[in-house]
Design a protein around this motif. Structure first.
Motif, short mmCIF file in Angstrom:
data_model
loop_
_atom_site.label_atom_id
_atom_site.label_comp_id
_atom_site.label_asym_id
_atom_site.label_seq_id
_atom_site.Cartn_x
_atom_site.Cartn_y
_atom_site.Cartn_z
N PHE A 431 0.83 -1.20 0.00
CA PHE A 431 0.00 0.00 0.00
C PHE A 431 0.86 1.25 0.00
O PHE A 431 0.44 2.29 -0.47
CB PHE A 431 -0.95 -0.02 1.20
CG PHE A 431 -2.00 -1.08 1.04
CD1 PHE A 431 -3.19 -0.80 0.39
CD2 PHE A 431 -1.77 -2.37 1.46
CE1 PHE A 431 -4.13 -1.78 0.20
CE2 PHE A 431 -2.71 -3.35 1.28
CZ PHE A 431 -3.89 -3.07 0.64
N GLY A 432 2.08 1.15 0.51
CA GLY A 432 2.94 2.33 0.53
C GLY A 432 3.88 2.39 -0.65
O GLY A 432 4.56 3.38 -0.84
N SER A 433 3.94 1.34 -1.47
CA SER A 433 4.98 1.33 -2.48
C SER A 433 4.49 1.82 -3.84
O SER A 433 5.26 1.89 -4.78
CB SER A 433 5.59 -0.06 -2.61
OG SER A 433 4.65 -0.96 -3.11
N LEU A 434 3.19 2.15 -3.95
CA LEU A 434 2.69 2.69 -5.22
C LEU A 434 2.12 4.08 -4.95
O LEU A 434 1.32 4.27 -4.05
CB LEU A 434 1.58 1.80 -5.79
CG LEU A 434 1.93 0.33 -5.99
CD1 LEU A 434 0.72 -0.41 -6.54
CD2 LEU A 434 3.09 0.15 -6.92
N ASN A 435 2.56 5.06 -5.74
CA ASN A 435 2.06 6.42 -5.59
C ASN A 435 0.57 6.46 -5.93
O ASN A 435 0.18 6.18 -7.05
CB ASN A 435 2.84 7.34 -6.54
CG ASN A 435 2.47 8.79 -6.36
OD1 ASN A 435 1.44 9.11 -5.77
ND2 ASN A 435 3.30 9.67 -6.86
N PRO A 436 -0.29 6.83 -4.96
CA PRO A 436 -1.73 6.77 -5.20
C PRO A 436 -2.20 7.73 -6.28
O PRO A 436 -3.32 7.60 -6.77
CB PRO A 436 -2.33 7.15 -3.83
CG PRO A 436 -1.25 7.86 -3.11
CD PRO A 436 0.04 7.27 -3.59
N ARG A 437 -1.37 8.72 -6.65
CA ARG A 437 -1.81 9.72 -7.62
C ARG A 437 -1.41 9.37 -9.05
O ARG A 437 -1.66 10.14 -9.95
CB ARG A 437 -1.21 11.08 -7.28
CG ARG A 437 -1.54 11.58 -5.91
CD ARG A 437 -3.01 11.94 -5.82
NE ARG A 437 -3.30 12.65 -4.61
CZ ARG A 437 -4.29 12.33 -3.78
NH1 ARG A 437 -5.06 11.29 -4.04
NH2 ARG A 437 -4.52 13.04 -2.71
N LEU A 438 -0.72 8.25 -9.24
CA LEU A 438 -0.28 7.90 -10.60
C LEU A 438 -1.02 6.67 -11.09
O LEU A 438 -1.36 5.79 -10.31
CB LEU A 438 1.23 7.60 -10.60
CG LEU A 438 2.18 8.78 -10.40
CD1 LEU A 438 3.62 8.30 -10.50
CD2 LEU A 438 1.93 9.87 -11.42
N ILE A 443 3.31 4.28 -13.30
CA ILE A 443 4.16 3.73 -12.24
C ILE A 443 5.18 2.76 -12.84
O ILE A 443 6.37 2.79 -12.52
CB ILE A 443 3.28 3.02 -11.18
CG1 ILE A 443 2.50 4.04 -10.38
CG2 ILE A 443 4.14 2.16 -10.27
CD1 ILE A 443 1.49 3.44 -9.44
N TYR A 478 -5.95 3.38 -11.27
CA TYR A 478 -5.18 3.89 -10.14
C TYR A 478 -4.98 2.79 -9.09
O TYR A 478 -5.79 1.87 -9.00
CB TYR A 478 -5.90 5.07 -9.52
CG TYR A 478 -5.78 6.33 -10.33
CD1 TYR A 478 -4.69 7.16 -10.20
CD2 TYR A 478 -6.74 6.64 -11.28
CE1 TYR A 478 -4.57 8.30 -10.96
CE2 TYR A 478 -6.63 7.79 -12.06
CZ TYR A 478 -5.53 8.61 -11.89
OH TYR A 478 -5.41 9.73 -12.65
N HIS A 480 -5.56 2.46 -5.98
CA HIS A 480 -6.55 2.14 -4.95
C HIS A 480 -7.60 1.15 -5.43
O HIS A 480 -8.37 0.63 -4.64
CB HIS A 480 -7.22 3.42 -4.44
CG HIS A 480 -8.12 4.08 -5.44
ND1 HIS A 480 -9.45 3.77 -5.55
CD2 HIS A 480 -7.88 5.01 -6.38
CE1 HIS A 480 -9.98 4.51 -6.52
NE2 HIS A 480 -9.05 5.26 -7.03
N GLU A 481 -7.63 0.88 -6.73
CA GLU A 481 -8.61 -0.07 -7.23
C GLU A 481 -8.13 -1.51 -7.09
O GLU A 481 -8.84 -2.43 -7.51
CB GLU A 481 -8.91 0.23 -8.71
CG GLU A 481 -9.54 1.59 -8.92
CD GLU A 481 -9.66 1.94 -10.40
OE1 GLU A 481 -10.26 1.15 -11.14
OE2 GLU A 481 -9.11 2.98 -10.80
#
Lengths: 648, 454
Positions: A431-438, A443, A478, A480-481
């Motif tokens: 959950f921390g290793s992917l930029n949520p805005r990209l 990525i 994104y 979060h999906e």
């Protein structure tokens, strides 16, 4: 059997979802009942429902809970408060956040005691001693930050015991702890339970913990109990298709080189309306009736399960492919990665001028070899410096000494830029290793763009997504999906994008559920076979090491204490620490096995003990150990141990 | 004569910045529509009742400010119709709002009069002894039939309310049409807020034809007119200040957090130092210095409006210099957290440059804080302007603002009977503006807070 706690059809709703849906079970006095399940299956919600401590959005929609004949759901809140503590005690997963950081431990225990008529300092001392905290009189006046994680968890247990509860609810009590500390805490809980005749509701996702602690087991899936059985029955013959797959998904030495059974898909959303069996979508044995009708409870020999199949009626799962004869040791190949005396020391700065007054020796001179296409596991407890070592190889933290050579070329501040395409890293937290805005595509493309890799990036992204088992059209979505397992696949695809020869995998599966972990481990094995990747696998999970590592290095306080082939280190360990580490892993067969408990906590790397770092906790320690750090000695060809008293 | 317009448009600096800001906002919204996560967040704002009601109220205020920002100089009536002569324009700069409120602006009384009054507030010596003189404009249509005063007020107000309702029905129809295309938006809340506005604005507009709805101030200016003119000043200070401080706060905050080391030390010392200077003193010193500069260079400004405008912008700049530290500190902290995130380390493992990491990975992930800070700061700045003008170091005395209104009204509170309407009007307008901004800020914060998002 008269029951102490009886739960009937407990249902908790959050909005349209039902995280707990008709759960019924009984716990007899002095018994340990384990609720087993993956994340999101509703096991913690069940416990909070029993305590009536549900989060604001959730409420109990039906059912009955009685403790010693008292209906807990009918009590007024004021009465319920007397039940909490005295009737039901609870300990939580994260000891670091369960204690108030600005109150001394003594005052926090005193607070719990004051509600039960006091007892004061003497009673608090007694409790701390009961949970095995050395020098309790001094510890009583300390703050939580002065204690280690294991010690904080002991304090939490002492607080829960203050009310002398009839039933202790332990919500993942050891998940945040290291294996040796976990073994200590589990032992403590078991001893306390025996002494006090306390019943325990143990909530966990770890089959090993269940095997060690439970009398009876309830397996939860998507808000429902799907199987209830005694521990012996459950481990001898798990009945529900879900339980059987959970066992098959566990990595261990017997499945080496083979593929793990995975459960396809993920846990269904709880606000979906269920008509048939909740597991049908992921079950290999689903029949037409499974999708149509909710399954009935079936019972045989004290074992109950909620399934359309008869108990023992499921088709046997494909046995793990027996390990292919271990390939002849490929020693001839030139090492891909050579590490000599790598050291990372962080200065401790104090005072106005920030002068260095000491050093944290996070990594203190480690040497490793890794051949192309092989897996080297770096094993150790948290804080031993294994992650720092991994990052130092990529120069994400600057090493302060030693050398790293990749395919013969020395990596330093100037050459690392050219080598970034050859060595990449996969991180622990999906959950921390992917930029949520990209978007996923951006990525994955980041490395290719940054390193200026030519070619059609779009096509390469589609190919990579295919390689890690995702659909090519997911590139536009994104993070979060995606679920945790899918995110970890994306993180792997990102690292693969630059076609590295070596992947540093930093606990890539520790944040994932067992069934998802199996998917990722299978994927890693496939990629290694297909692409000839070498893995430096950093982990604390011995079972995973046993499943996939060719070579193992055991790290303790910044140094490697034992290394050799997996066979040598895991079957014939010579260092007492390795032996303790292996013994502390809860065994799945449910037998206690011989226990070798390591007392105490790992010391701080800022102030390591003189001589052998392990001597304060070592059963074999002697004067020599206190005086000098042992040199490496060969126990067998390729099997190196650093111990004065090495021996099986 | 064809090239001679009836007016000459004037673009003050603050107008240009305000229009630019509105354009940036519109562009930003259009861009956000295509960004999935921003779209989701704004849809959450749109679905919130309190958010949309406050947005409707804010929109009304912004509309007033916008009309007040379209400035022009009217052409003076030609004394002699000399064909060859260039047209002369008045030195007074007016706005479209002044045009719309021309009767309010022009119909000044001698001094104080109470809301809806027909006579002055103080007795004067008249031909028949001391008495309250009739107003020059308030209630003149009643002539001597003063008994009709009350019924006339009520009747006019009711007529105005009916007109307001009619206007609201137009909105109702428009909303019914839009609701079909955007069903998620909280239209009922927007309509409720608009109904309230229409029911207030309708009677006020109708009564303003014959009376001073909120009374007049010491020099006889209509208080309703002054209140409406104050809106632009408040909104400009609230938005332009943020605009000025934003680049510094974002740049320095992210630099300090990400680069660390001596850069971090330097930036920290800078904002700690700035923060320890008493803000009001710093502003007072700067305003006084600027006043001297403006006074010694009268040739820089063609009209007094330009002078007042320069002082307004300078005030924004000074407020900006003293108020960027809070946001900067927040952003530094957030960046310190983000730089340890594994996606940042993954980018470092690929050798991505520092600048690219800050732009790609840090900036988009702190934007929600920036947005929340902008909206939260707005109300604080509107209030700060009022306080500074009250102390006498705010906007130019010729600029109408809530602060100057309160400042001129404060002495009259001690009068017996009290002159309360100036203060009350300024208070009510400012209260509604700030409350709407605060409610909207809360909704925006909830919608953009990553912990609150489902």
């Amino acid at each position: 059997m008269s029951s102490l706690l009886s739960v009937r059809d407990l249902t908790v709703v959050i909005g349209a979802g039902r995280p707990v849906d008709g759960v019924s079970f009984d716990i007899a006095p002095g018994e340990t009942f384990a609720l087993l399940g993956e994340s999101g299956c509703g096991k913690s919600m069940t416990a909070l429902g029993l305590m009536r401590l549900l989060p604001a959005a959730a409420r109990i929609a039906g059912g009955a809970v009685s403790l010693d004949g008292r209906d807990l759901l009918a009590l007024a809140e004021a009465e319920m408060r007397t039940v909490r503590g005295a009737g039901l005690g609870m300990i939580f997963q994260e000891p670091a956040t369960s204690l108030n950081p600005v109150m001394t431990v003594g005052r926090q225990i005193g607070e719990a005691l004051a509600l039960r008529g006091g007892g004061g300092r003497a009673r608090a001392l007694e409790l701390l001693a009961a949970v095995g905290i050395p020098d309790p009189a001094r510890r009583l006046d300390e703050y939580p930050f002065q204690m280690s994680g294991g010690m904080k968890q002991r304090v939490m247990i002492a607080m829960a015991l203050a009310g002398e509860p009839a039933l202790l609810i332990a919500d993942e009590p050891t998940t945040a702890l290291d294996v040796t500390i976990q073994a200590q805490v589990l032992d403590l809980l078991k001893g306390l339970q025996r002494e006090r005749g306390m019943a325990m509701l143990l909530i966990t996702h770890d089959l090993g913990v269940v095997a060690r602690m439970a009398d009876r087991v309830g397996v939860m899936y998507a808000g429902q109990l799907v199987e209830v059985a005694s521990r012996e029955r459950f481990f001898a013959a798990p009945a529900h298709p879900y339980s059987r797959r959970l066992f098959a998904a566990l990595p261990d030495a017997a499945r080496r080189g083979g593929r793990l059974t995975t459960i396809p898909g993920s846990v269904p959303r709880l606000d979906a309306g269920f008509t048939g069996c909740r597991f049908a979508e992921r079950c290999g044995e689903a029949m037409a009736v499974c999708r149509r009708e909710a399954p009935p409870w079936r019972e045989a020999g004290g074992q109950r399960m909620r399934c359309h199949l008869d108990i023992g009626g499921g088709a046997p799962l494909a046995p793990a492919v027996p390990a292919a004869a271990p390939a002849a040791e490929v020693e001839a190949a030139a090492a891909l990665l050579e590490i000599d005396d790598l050291a990372v020391h962080f200065p401790i700065r104090r005072g106005f001028l920030k002068r260095a007054v000491g050093q944290v020796r996070a990594v203190d001179g480690i040497s490793l070899r890794l051949a192309p296409g092989r897996t080297l596991a770096l094993v150790g407890e948290s804080g031993c410096g294994k992650t720092t070592a991994g990052k130092a190889i990529l120069r994400l933290v600057a090493p302060t000494g030693g050398q790293v050579r990749l395919a013969g070329a020395t990596l330093d501040a100037t050459t690392i830029a050219a080598a970034r395409a050859s060595v990449q890293m996969v991180f622990q937290d999906p959950f921390g290793s992917l930029n949520p805005r990209l978007r996923i595509g951006a990525i994955i493309a980041e490395g290719m763009e940054s390193l200026g890799i030519p070619g059609d990036h779009g096509a390469r992204i589609a190919e990579l997504l295919g390689q890690v088992g995702l659909a090519a059209d997911m590139a536009g979505r994104y993070p979060h999906e995606f679920s945790g397992g899918q995110r970890q696949r994306i993180a792997i695809a990102r690292a693969l994008a630059v076609a590295p020869k070596l992947l540093v995998l930093d606990e890539p599966t520790s944040a994932l559920d067992v069934s998802v972990q199996a998917q990722i481990l299978n994927l890693l094995a496939d990629l290694q076979k297909g692409l000839g990747l070498a893995y430096l696998f950093i982990t604390h999970n011995i079972a995973v090491v046993d499943y996939l590592a060719d070579e193992v290095a055991v790290m303790y306080l910044g140094r490697i204490v034992e290394r050799g082939s997996a066979e040598q280190v895991l079957r014939k360990p010579h260092h007492p620490y390795t032996q303790a580490l292996l013994a502390a892993v809860p065994r799945l067969d449910g037998r206690a096995g011989e226990q070798l408990l390591v007392p105490g906590d790992p010391p701080s790397p800022a102030n390591p003990p003189a001589g052998c770092h392990f001597h304060p906790r070592c059963p074999r320690a002697s004067e020599t150990c206190r005086a000098a750090y042992p040199q490496a000695a060969e126990a067998a060809p390729g099997h190196e141990v650093r111990c004065w008293h090495a021996g099986p | 004569m064809t090239d001679m317009l009836a007016f000459k448009p004037v673009l003050l600096w603050s107008d240009a910045l305000f229009f630019a800001l509105l354009a940036v906002c519109a562009g930003g919204l259009w861009w956000a529509r295509r960004q999935d996560h921003l779209r989701q967040a704004w849809l959450r704002v749109a679905a919130s009742r309190s958010g949309m009601a406050s947005a409707a109220v804010l929109a009304a205020f912004v509309l007033v400010a916008l009309l007040d920002s379209l400035h022009y100089r009217p052409r003076l009536p030609d004394a002699k119709a000399d064909a060859g002569q260039r047209a002369a324009y008045a030195v007074e700069v007016l706005s479209v709002l002044d045009l719309a409120l021309r009767p309010l602006k022009a119909n000044t009384e001698k001094t104080y009069s109470a809301p809806l009054a027909t006579h002055l507030f103080a007795k004067e010596t008249l031909e028949g002894g001391r008495d309250f003189p009739r107003l020059r404009h308030g209630g003149v249509h009643l002539r001597d039939d003063l008994a009709r005063h009350e019924s006339d007020v009520v009747g006019t107000a009711l007529r105005g309310a009916a007109l307001g309702l009619a206007a609201w029905c137009v909105f109702l129809l428009a909303a019914a049409g839009l609701r079909r295309r955007h069903p998620a938006v909280a239209w009922d809340a927007i309509l409720a807020a608009l109904l309230g506005l229409c029911l207030l604005a309708g009677p006020a507009a109708a009564l303003a034809q014959g009376y001073h709805v909120l009374g007049t101030d010491k020099v006889g200016q209509d208080v309703l007119y002054l209140s409406l003119k104050s809106i632009r000043t408040g909104i400009l200070i609230g938005t332009l200040t943020t605009l000025i401080m934003l680049p510094a706060a974002v740049l320095l905050g992210i630099l300090a957090g990400y680069v660390g080391g001596w850069v971090d030390d330097l930036i920290q010392y800078l904002y700690t130092t700035l923060n320890s200077i008493p803000g009001v003193l710093l502003i007072a010193a700067a305003v006084l210095m600027m006043q001297v500069v403006i006074d010694t260079h009268p040739d820089w400004f063609a009209t007094s409006a330009e002078r007042a405008d320069a002082r307004l912008l300078a005030l924004c700049a000074i407020l900006g210099v003293t108020s960027w530290t809070g946001l900067c500190r927040l952003l530094r902290g957030e960046t310190l957290k983000l730089r340890e995130m594994e996606y940042v380390q993954a980018a470092q493992a690929f050798g991505v440059s520092r600048l690219a990491i800050m732009l790609r990975h840090i900036l988009p992930n702190v934007m929600h804080i920036v947005l929340i800070a902008i909206v939260m700061d707005f109300s604080g700045l509107v209030l700060a302007e009022a306080v500074l003008s009250y102390v006498g170091i705010g906007v130019d005395p010729s600029t109408v603002s809530f602060g100057t209104m309160i400042n001129t009204a404060r002495m009259e509170l001690a009068r017996e009977p009290m002159v309360w309407w100036s203060l009350a009007a300024a208070f009510c307008f400012m209260f509604v503006l700030v409350l709407a901004a605060n409610v909207f800020a809360d909704v925006v914060r909830d919608a953009f807070d990553p912990r609150g998002s489902r």
